[in-house]
Design an enzyme around this catalytic site. Structure first.
Site, short mmCIF file in Angstrom:
data_model
loop_
_atom_site.label_atom_id
_atom_site.label_comp_id
_atom_site.label_asym_id
_atom_site.label_seq_id
_atom_site.Cartn_x
_atom_site.Cartn_y
_atom_site.Cartn_z
CB SER A 239 -1.20 114.41 15.26
OG SER A 239 -2.24 115.34 15.17
CD GLU A 319 -0.16 121.40 24.53
OE1 GLU A 319 0.45 122.29 25.13
OE2 GLU A 319 0.41 120.59 23.77
NE ARG A 322 -5.53 115.29 13.56
CZ ARG A 322 -4.71 115.41 12.52
NH1 ARG A 322 -5.22 115.55 11.32
NH2 ARG A 322 -3.41 115.38 12.68
NE ARG A 363 -3.85 115.77 8.05
CZ ARG A 363 -4.62 114.70 8.04
NH1 ARG A 363 -5.65 114.63 7.21
NH2 ARG A 363 -4.39 113.68 8.84
CE1 TYR A 367 2.06 114.37 8.29
CE2 TYR A 367 -0.21 115.09 8.19
CZ TYR A 367 1.09 115.31 8.56
OH TYR A 367 1.41 116.46 9.21
CB CYS A 394 2.70 119.49 -12.42
SG CYS A 394 1.87 120.81 -13.30
C1 PLP Z 1 0.37 119.71 17.05
C2 PLP Z 1 0.38 119.76 18.51
C3 PLP Z 1 -0.81 119.68 19.22
C4 PLP Z 1 -2.15 119.47 18.55
O1 PLP Z 1 -2.24 118.26 17.89
P1 PLP Z 1 -3.65 117.80 17.30
O2 PLP Z 1 -3.39 116.51 16.66
O3 PLP Z 1 -4.08 118.85 16.34
O4 PLP Z 1 -4.58 117.71 18.47
C5 PLP Z 1 -0.76 119.79 20.59
N1 PLP Z 1 0.42 119.97 21.24
C6 PLP Z 1 1.60 120.05 20.58
C7 PLP Z 1 2.84 120.26 21.33
C8 PLP Z 1 1.62 119.95 19.20
O5 PLP Z 1 2.79 120.02 18.55
#
Ligand code: PLP
Length: 474
Positions: A239, A319, A322, A363, A367, A394
């Site tokens: 990601s 997919e 974000r 986040r 991260y 805290c």
């Molecule tokens: C989290 C995830 C995504 C989306 O990731 P982004 O960084 O939000 O685009 C797509 N496919 C799978 C399998 C994921 O676990």
């Protein structure tokens, strides 16, 4: 990193308390267009406006902390992915942020959707998402989750272990159905992102390794099952990724795997999913690609591989989570306290505490994610000072924006807006310190709709069972 030597961490900051990428803004009131959703402007009174609604009004009506989602921007980003990836299936990754309304929009805009738990699946279905267009993910789907997915008729299940394949076969017999399945593979890519959000190297929990043959074993296992319809392979490399190099390696290795499968079985698997992970701009350091650039690059990569291996180009899907919802939303906070802290060598950092923090955005703590922020309720004529926006929890690591220049007169009662707060903020929110989670509103053409209402302390108390006696049968 959490065990930094106290003196060490301070000394490291002395030479220049500001990171090198961060420069003093010429105009502390200006908005970097790359970071904000498309309808965000500063109005005549100097306040930010989004979807035609002033954040001052939103804060008065809705309270803070508050997530404000720009509906027009969401629709435009989802549509531009769908149009740029013409002929592909675009799965919105529901885990980034999901409500019933979001599911309805995603359905209406012609996208598909990924879910990975019963909770996400039910929300997607309740929102009107066509089950055929849902993909079910997860490395540890329970029997109940798989049963719900199969009985709802989800379009595909992305399998992640041999145990899961056994479960699916058993459930298919129970439900008298077949399961359309993709095998999640790890192509062995070191994506250039934080370790916790990199998912294609070998030593982590997701997928079957291509390198050691596990992927092929799982594929043959699915292919030989009478109740499983194996449609292809799936790779998600991580990601917040900016360069296409990782996708190129993933495409090469997955296409090679498809070719090997074809040689071994004589069967052509029709589909390939390249996952999500497309990066967005949280600060001026980040340089994201547009959907059309991505579509162009990924298509070229797959076509090249197909030609080299004498394969036909599979039906492709991606997919993005974000990259669709992240930039749509700003987080709005009210400043509670302002505290200048002297650093060694005469430098100063101003700690600006707001009415939220790691419970509404984990986040930065999880991260070391970077964000930016602006003073949102007014313009200021004062010069910029180096600030750290922190929460009310805290924990020393309860940071909202680690380094940002804000006007020197930032004061209690001011509003601070943080762009890029649509993905993995509300969806990862917690009740740490018994803080109720903020509401999410969508704004469009001057109107505001509640997508998720604010939690109350009563909501939290409703879960507090006191000390209910649980009988244990012997
Ligand atoms: C989290 C995830 C995504 C989306 O990731 P982004 O960084 O939000 O685009 C797509 N496919 C799978 C399998 C994921 O676990």
């Amino acid at each position: 990193m959490t065990h930094m030597h106290v003196a060490g961490s301070v000394h490291a900051d002395v030479a220049s308390p500001s990171p090198t990428w961060l420069t003093v803004p010429a105009d502390v009131n200006s908005l970097d267009r790359e970071l904000w959703s498309t309808t965000v402007t500063r109005n005549e009174q100097g306040a930010l406006e989004v979807g035609g609604v002033s954040v001052v009004e939103l804060a008065q009506q809705q309270g803070t902390a508050l997530y404000v989602l720009d509906e027009e921007d969401f629709r435009a980003r989802a549509t531009s992915f769908r149009q740029a990836f013409d002929g592909w299936d675009v799965y919105y990754a529901g885990k980034a942020f999901l409500t019933r309304s979001i599911a309805g929009w995603v359905h209406d805009l012609g996208l598909c959707m990924d879910v990975c738990t019963s909770g996400e699946l039910v929300t997607a279905l309740e929102g009107g998402m066509d089950p055929e267009r849902i993909g079910m993910h997860g490395n540890n789907k329970s029997v109940d989750e798989l049963r719900l997915a199969l009985s709802s008729g989800v379009g595909r299940v992305i399998v992640d272990s041999l145990d899961e394949i056994d479960r699916i076969e058993q459930l298919c017999r129970e439900l008298d159905c077949t399961a359309r399945v993709m095998v999640r593979v790890t192509p062995g890519v070191e994506a250039h992102t934080h370790e916790y959000i990199a998912t294609a190297h070998e030593d982590q929990k997701f997928g079957f390794s291509i390198t050691n043959g596990a992927a092929m074993v799982a594929m043959v296992r699915c292919f030989s099952s009478p109740v499983i319809d194996l449609v292809g392979v799936h790779s998600h490399i991580g990601s917040q990724i900016f360069d296409t190099g990782g996708f190129e390696v993933a495409a090469r290795r997955t296409m090679k795997l498809l070719a090997q499968f074809q040689q071994a079985t004589g069967h052509v698997l029709p589909e390939l999913d390249l996952g999500g992970g497309f990066g967005i701009a949280y600060t001026c350091q980040d340089t994201p690609s547009t959907p059309s650039q991505l579509a162009h690059d990924l298509t070229e990569i797959v076509e090249l591989e197909a030609r080299a291996r004498n394969l036909s180009v599979p039906h492709l899907s991606i997919e993005p989570g974000r990259a669709i919802v992240g930039p749509t939303t700003l987080a709005l906070y009210t400043v509670g306290t302002v505290k200048p802290v002297d650093l060694d060598g005469g430098a100063q950092r101003v700690y600006v505490s707001v009415d939220g923090g790691m419970s509404d955005n984990i986040r930065p703590a999880l991260y070391a994610a970077e964000y930016s922020a602006v003073l949102a309720n007014r313009r200021s004529q004062r010069s910029a000072v180096l600030c750290r926006v922190v929460g009310k929890h805290c924990e020393g690591g309860d940071i909202v924006v680690r380094d940002v220049y804000l006007p020197a007169d930032v004061r209690p009662g001011d509003l601070i807006a943080v762009p890029g707060s649509g993905a993995y903020s509300r969806s990862m929110a917690s009740n740490y310190n018994h803080v109720p989670r903020p509401s999410v509103v969508s704004v469009r053409d001057g109107t505001c709709h509640t997508l998720l209402r604010r939690e109350t302390i009563d909501d939290l108390l409703a879960l507090d069972a006191g000390a209910v006696v649980t009988r244990v049968d012997r």
